[in-house]
Scaffold this active site. Sequence first.
Site, PDB file in Angstrom:
ATOM      1  N   LYS A   1       0.864  -1.186   0.000  1.00 53.18           N
ATOM      2  CA  LYS A   1       0.000   0.000   0.000  1.00 53.18           C
ATOM      3  C   LYS A   1       0.901   1.237   0.000  1.00 53.18           C
ATOM      4  O   LYS A   1       1.980   1.227   0.591  1.00 53.18           O
ATOM      5  CB  LYS A   1      -0.886  -0.016   1.261  1.00 53.18           C
ATOM      6  CG  LYS A   1      -1.654   1.275   1.530  1.00 53.18           C
ATOM      7  CD  LYS A   1      -2.740   1.530   0.516  1.00 53.18           C
ATOM      8  CE  LYS A   1      -3.452   2.864   0.769  1.00 53.18           C
ATOM      9  NZ  LYS A   1      -4.370   3.215  -0.339  1.00 53.18           N
TER      10      LYS A   1
ATOM     11  N   CYS B   1      -2.478  10.012  -6.018  1.00 50.77           N
ATOM     12  CA  CYS B   1      -3.568   9.681  -5.099  1.00 50.77           C
ATOM     13  C   CYS B   1      -4.638  10.768  -5.177  1.00 50.77           C
ATOM     14  O   CYS B   1      -4.346  11.943  -4.933  1.00 50.77           O
ATOM     15  CB  CYS B   1      -3.068   9.574  -3.667  1.00 50.77           C
ATOM     16  SG  CYS B   1      -4.462   9.375  -2.539  1.00 50.77           S
TER      17      CYS B   1
HETATM   18  O1  RRO Z   1      -5.789   5.532  -0.466  1.00 46.80           O
HETATM   19  C1  RRO Z   1      -6.463   5.986  -1.403  1.00 46.80           C
HETATM   20  O2  RRO Z   1      -7.512   6.627  -1.218  1.00 46.80           O
HETATM   21  C2  RRO Z   1      -6.050   5.821  -2.794  1.00 46.80           C
HETATM   22  C3  RRO Z   1      -4.758   5.981  -3.254  1.00 46.80           C
HETATM   23 BR1  RRO Z   1      -3.312   6.332  -2.117  1.00 46.80          BR
HETATM   24  C4  RRO Z   1      -4.477   5.896  -4.638  1.00 46.80           C
HETATM   25  O3  RRO Z   1      -3.345   6.052  -5.120  1.00 46.80           O
HETATM   26  N1  RRO Z   1      -5.516   5.643  -5.465  1.00 46.80           N
HETATM   27  C5  RRO Z   1      -6.776   5.464  -5.020  1.00 46.80           C
HETATM   28  O4  RRO Z   1      -7.691   5.228  -5.833  1.00 46.80           O
HETATM   29  N2  RRO Z   1      -7.033   5.550  -3.674  1.00 46.80           N
END
Ligand code: RRO
Length: 324
Positions: free
Chosen positions: A45, A132
């Site tokens: 993650k 993100c």
């Molecule tokens: O954690 C998120 O809300 C998230 C991330 Br870091 C990302 O790169 N892409 C996404 O769709 N959600």
Amino acid sequence: MFKTKIGNLDLETCIYNASGVYCVEFGELLKLADPGFSNSVILTKSCTLEPRIGNNLPRYYDTKLLSINSSGLPNLGYQFYCDNAHIIKEHSEFKKPYILSISGLTLEDNYKIITEAVNNNFIDGIELNLSCPNVIGKPQVGYDFTIMEEIIRKASEIIETGRDARLESGSGFLFGLKLPPYFDISHFDMACDIINNSNVQSLTCINSIGNGLVIDTEKELVAIAPKNGYGGIGGTVIKPTALANVHYFYRNTKCSIIGCGGISRGMDAFEHILCGASAVQIGTHFHKKRNVCFKEILTELGSIMKSKNYKTIDDFRGKLVHYK
Ligand code: RRO
């Protein structure tokens, strides 16, 4: 049949998880490391300096054709993913590279995490997440070309310095980016210019399409709670956008491309590879089907390849035909 290479990393198969799905907790990472599953990389993650619990629930919703999320970067903090790299890799019998996805909240946080990663011999590379869409008050770096250039330049310096030390120990280090979807050719070109003046080796195309809105019509309610219901869209509906991004960056940079977006069947993976992907990541479908999805997709891809008499993925990678 499915062996591939991204940058200098050799992979046993061309499929693995998209960052975000079942790769936050220790147990989830151990599953990804399991030699019995066909995924070829353990990708974490996206991590930040400090642990985060993320946005309010519900923050994930899916239908047959799409998913929407506004997770808000929940993660256990970079130190956890760095300190446990050796245990998780050991579980894979050291067969699967361990790649740290990084999404620091400030430039300095990113530099600190990259320094730690490149100095850890159990970490085989980074996927620097410039895309993100869900941290409130933090725009996507991949849409701000000035900052994007700055972060890539500084990250390159840190990685080059770290690589020299690693060379003595004989292990390489992949410098990859996760890009947002681009929609306009002028933006593709601006991103390509920056990348072509850097030592980035791989590009993951694409992150979710930011700030979509999905409605639960029965309840006449937004599907997810954070940001008034806005979130990143994944799944089948984003495949054409993902393919265009894979195709453009494959043709206009020297990077290895990792296709991500709308892959749930062998034919979807086949299309991504035809557009130039060296490997594919699975997000929404992995969320739905868990670790068995890797084998299912590879089995279907294998049948397609057999029927077309392709022995390796390099036999058709990037060979999409265009009208003259
Ligand atoms: O954690 C998120 O809300 C998230 C991330 Br870091 C990302 O790169 N892409 C996404 O769709 N959600």
